[in-house]
Design an enzyme around this catalytic site. Structure first.
Site, short mmCIF file in Angstrom:
data_model
loop_
_atom_site.label_atom_id
_atom_site.label_comp_id
_atom_site.label_asym_id
_atom_site.label_seq_id
_atom_site.Cartn_x
_atom_site.Cartn_y
_atom_site.Cartn_z
N ASP A 157 0.85 -1.19 0.00
CA ASP A 157 0.00 0.00 0.00
C ASP A 157 0.89 1.24 0.00
OD1 ASP A 157 -2.14 -1.68 0.19
OD2 ASP A 157 -2.90 -0.91 2.09
N HIS B 157 -6.13 9.03 5.26
CA HIS B 157 -6.89 9.13 3.99
C HIS B 157 -8.36 8.85 4.26
CE1 HIS B 157 -7.34 4.74 3.81
NE2 HIS B 157 -6.06 4.64 4.11
N ARG C 264 -11.96 6.87 3.61
CA ARG C 264 -12.32 5.47 3.36
C ARG C 264 -12.90 5.32 1.97
NH1 ARG C 264 -12.84 1.38 7.41
NH2 ARG C 264 -13.94 -0.11 6.13
#
Ligand code: UD2
Ligand code: MN
Length: 282
Positions: free
Chosen positions: A135, A230, A232
């Site tokens: 990620d 961040h 969702r």
């Protein structure tokens, strides 16, 4: 008399193998919150080959690692990631490349499919033997967390800041994971069917189990990560269904039915950028 390839191979072989344990590791590493532009980073890291590829200078790396990053619309995370990861990986004396696989358009995101694509595309560029699926928002906090591929597939993001630094459940395989070339081929890669958030990592865990692999992990005090903030993404409503009947598809859904259109590929200074268009196949 030697031809050019033989000469080159022998020079390569004259360099000693890098030590089993990289000498410069310290343990916890600082995570900077200073933002950099890509241009600033390009001036900062001037020791990379085109495409963000790196080889140690004075020893022969024990692994050739492709970092595959599924990506869309996370520019500030990408610069933070590159700023953190290049020094981190170089301290570990790895040969590595960073491959950003960006999904074009605005449709639901398909993390798993982008990682399959990264696997395929990275092999056209270098002879990688280890693949780390990563990620973009996760930054490792300890340099003893080696970016290599052990005997068994490794789940690397054991303790994540936003998950209270605890493994949420035993078979989790999301975040950061490492598989050898052979392991990834054996399980037929990730499923291509998971559009939107969730499920694709658990499907991979099921594939590993099905093929009698087991998930290996570093201890939680080493495999620590900070997740950058961040929003969702919307969860995929079909994720439970596809996870439940996934085993019917392990052999027909993955690397062997992967379809995509590569719209662009650039060997940028700090990373290889692959832009792809993907869609749901009928
Ligand atoms: C969790 C998992 C993640 C994945 C996801 C479910 C951990 C620590 N992370 O992450 O690996 O299994 O759940 O799908 O277990 N991305 C973009 N742009 C987007 C959306 C996603 O670049 O618009 C990429 C990016 O690399 C991001 C990753 O996909 O880090 C995972 O997406 P997320 O961060 O939105 O999901 P999260 O944090 O719930
Ligand atoms: Mn995240």
């Amino acid at each position: 008399l030697r031809n050019r390839t033989e000469a080159r191979n022998s020079t390569v072989l004259n360099i000693p193998l890098c030590p089993l344990t990289p000498p410069g590791l310290r343990g916890p590493v600082e995570i900077s919150d200073v933002a950099h532009t890509m241009e600033q980073l390009e001036l900062l890291f001037d020791n990379l080959d085109p495409g963000g590829h790196y080889k140690p200078q004075n020893c022969r790396a024990r692994s050739r690692v492709a970092l595959i990053i599924p990506y869309r619309d996370r520019a500030s995370q990408l610069t933070a990631f590159l700023y953190h990861m290049h020094p981190f990986l170089q301290k570990q004396q790895l040969e590595y490349g960073i491959i950003i696989v960006e999904q074009a358009g605005y449709g639901p995101f398909n993390r798993a499919m982008l990682m399959n694509i990264g696997f395929v595309e990275s092999q056209k560029l270098h002879q990688y033997d280890c693949f780390i699926f990563h990620d973009v928002d996760l930054l490792p906090e300890d340099d003893r967390n080696l970016y290599t591929c052990p005997e068994q597939p490794r789940h690397m993001s054991v303790a994540v800041s936003t998950l209270k630094y605890k493994l949420p459940y035993k078979d989790i395989f999301g975040g950061v994971s490492a598989l050898t070339l052979d392991q990834f081929k054996t399980v037929n890669g990730f499923s291509n069917k998971f559009w939107g958030w969730g499920g694709e990592d658990d499907d991979m865990a099921n594939r590993l189990k099905y093929h009698d692999f087991h998930i290996s992990r570093y201890a939680a005090n080493i495999a620590r990560y900070k997740m950058l903030p961040h929003r969702r993404q919307p969860a995929n409503p079909k994720r439970h269904e596809f996870l439940y009947n996934g085993n019917k598809r392990f052999n027909i859904d993955g690397l062997n039915n992967l379809q995509y259109q590569r719209q662009d590929l650039k060997l940028n200074k700090l990373y290889t950028w692959v832009l792809v268009e993907i869609s749901e196949s009928r």
